[in-house]
Write an enzyme that holds these catalytic residues in place. Sequence first.
Site, PDB file in Angstrom:
ATOM      1  N   GLY A 304     -16.922  11.157  26.209  1.00 32.36           N
ATOM      2  CA  GLY A 304     -16.018  10.823  27.697  1.00 32.36           C
ATOM      3  C   GLY A 304     -17.565  10.582  28.302  1.00 32.36           C
ATOM      4  CB  SER A 305     -17.748  11.849  31.844  1.00 33.47           C
ATOM      5  OG  SER A 305     -17.150  11.054  32.599  1.00 33.47           O
ATOM      6  CB  VAL A 306     -21.516  12.730  26.934  1.00 31.91           C
ATOM      7  CG1 VAL A 306     -22.690  13.559  26.808  1.00 31.91           C
ATOM      8  CG2 VAL A 306     -20.456  14.517  26.980  1.00 31.91           C
ATOM      9  CG  PHE A 307     -21.472   6.865  26.284  1.00 31.22           C
ATOM     10  CD1 PHE A 307     -22.454   6.970  25.181  1.00 31.22           C
ATOM     11  CD2 PHE A 307     -21.337   5.607  26.887  1.00 31.22           C
ATOM     12  CE1 PHE A 307     -23.152   5.738  24.626  1.00 31.22           C
ATOM     13  CE2 PHE A 307     -22.340   4.735  26.875  1.00 31.22           C
ATOM     14  CZ  PHE A 307     -22.977   4.705  25.407  1.00 31.22           C
ATOM     15  CE  LYS A 308     -19.067   9.478  34.123  1.00 32.37           C
ATOM     16  NZ  LYS A 308     -18.321  10.160  34.976  1.00 32.37           N
TER      17      LYS A 308
END
Length: 583
Positions: A304-308
């Site tokens: 999820g948004s950790v990959f941002k």
Amino acid sequence: MRKIRKRMVTVCIVITAGLLLLAGRLADLQLFNTEHFGRHHINLIEESVQQRTQSVLINNGRGSMLDRNGTSLSGGDEPSLVLFPFIRGLDWPGKEISRITGMSEGILISLVSRADEPLILAKKDGAELTPNDLDQINSLKFPGIYGVMVQTSSAERPAPHLTGFTAEMPEVMKTRYPEKKLPVNTKIGASGLQKAFDEFLLPESETRLLYHVDGNGNPLFGVNVKYIADSSSHYPVQIKTTIDEENQRVMEEILSSSPIQKGGAVLLDIQSNGILAMASKPELDPNGDGSGMKNYMLESMKPGSVFKIVTAAAAIESGLDHPSARYNCDLNPYGAPEEDRQLGTLDFDKSFSRSCNYTYNILSNELIKKDPDYLEKTAANLGLLEPAGWSGPVFHYSLFKQLPEEKGGTVWKDERDKGSKKAVAQAAIGQKDVQATPLAIANMMASIARGGEKMTVKAVEEILYKNGTVMYRFPDQEQPGPSIDRYTVQKLQKLLRLVVEDEKGTGSKFRSLPFLTAGKSGTAETGKKDVSGQNLINKWFAGYFPSDNPKYALVVLDADTVASRASANQVFYDLAAAIGSGS
């Protein structure tokens, strides 16, 4: 008459053939295959001796595991009283034993009278013993009564998924060690570090008290009890892990009281990059249905948004982090109105701290025009694609892996998806085919906290001989491949702090901690539903603390959960509060 004679000849031939077969079988048992009989290669000589002996296993001879401070992670040795059954026929000193152990003499007599094999009595049985008490017991010099330190294995040993377990697996043992002559009932490593370091941990010999018995269980050759032990000062070895037992216990207690059913947490020491604590849910149960066998900290999951963090790093390195740029964060990742989440118009930094998906649609599609491979290149530079665990040459191993069960990460499964704006937008926010392990994400956080220095993660620091000298020390090791530049690291550090410092940031909860924290939340759609039809998500929080003087990198994953009970943020908060306050 001729028919009768023919029948007699036939019977004689059959009997003779049977006797020859029986003789051949006996010869096979007693002369040819006595030490490796049958498909399990059973040593018949040893088995026959065992049938004529009663013994007490003091130590199985397998190597042990220690935490970073030298505390045993696999049990230890406990002061114990050993009583052999044959003493019931003797005038044995029950009153003296009762005085030393604190157990009732009547209970001791009752236990011995009903025993069919040697008794081992320790604290759990009511025998409160110290090493000095063992000396008193042995000073009685009564045959069949001994005070010894007996190896124990705790049912609640720390870090079970990481350290692993052993099991009797004769066929696997034969395949794994074709040149070694090991008893068929030898336990070998079945998972975790027990499996990875199995060849080092294999027992050289057992320590036992034993005596020979007749068919009725009475002692042969008087009451002579033998102490069988290996006098080696080098073996068995000890595996000194990087685990801190206190931090591990705290992590397990907090996870056990949390709603997390699948997932777990991993804590790294930023300076040494060693695993201080690691726990996975469901709990390890080798005898269960298999649901708890996986260590989810080593499994690839949608981040999820950790990959941002990856997309933001690529944007910074490409100069797309313009302070003046503004993004309409009332839109969803594909540019349509977002019904559930209205964030307004945000700049680059606030888009990160409040986790605006639309910003990453714009950025990712600009980046992929410049370089179709930007996403996987940046993910690799941050250490998310290759396994993070220590690997390298060790003795005769050309490539020894401390964590061989660890999976790698992925960005794309189909290169053609790079031509789809929607697919690019999904990948940029950690959806589509993107996967990474919690350990790799923790390693990325540690690398950012250190200023960009990439290192592999160690679970074991040293292999020690029995006498405490070092057999092998695992050196610190740079993670291969290029890394992101210094300016990008500094900007990421600022963004990760802003996630907490921004009053509307996804990590604003952590502002109440007694130290500064940096990190990133993540919510990944799994495409699965629970029994009631609710969408299942992976909920993450990954970060490091204290952010002004980083010591710990921590990742918490609540996998396959529903949004209403997701508790990754709360568990991260509780762990950080407990661990950070004690440092």
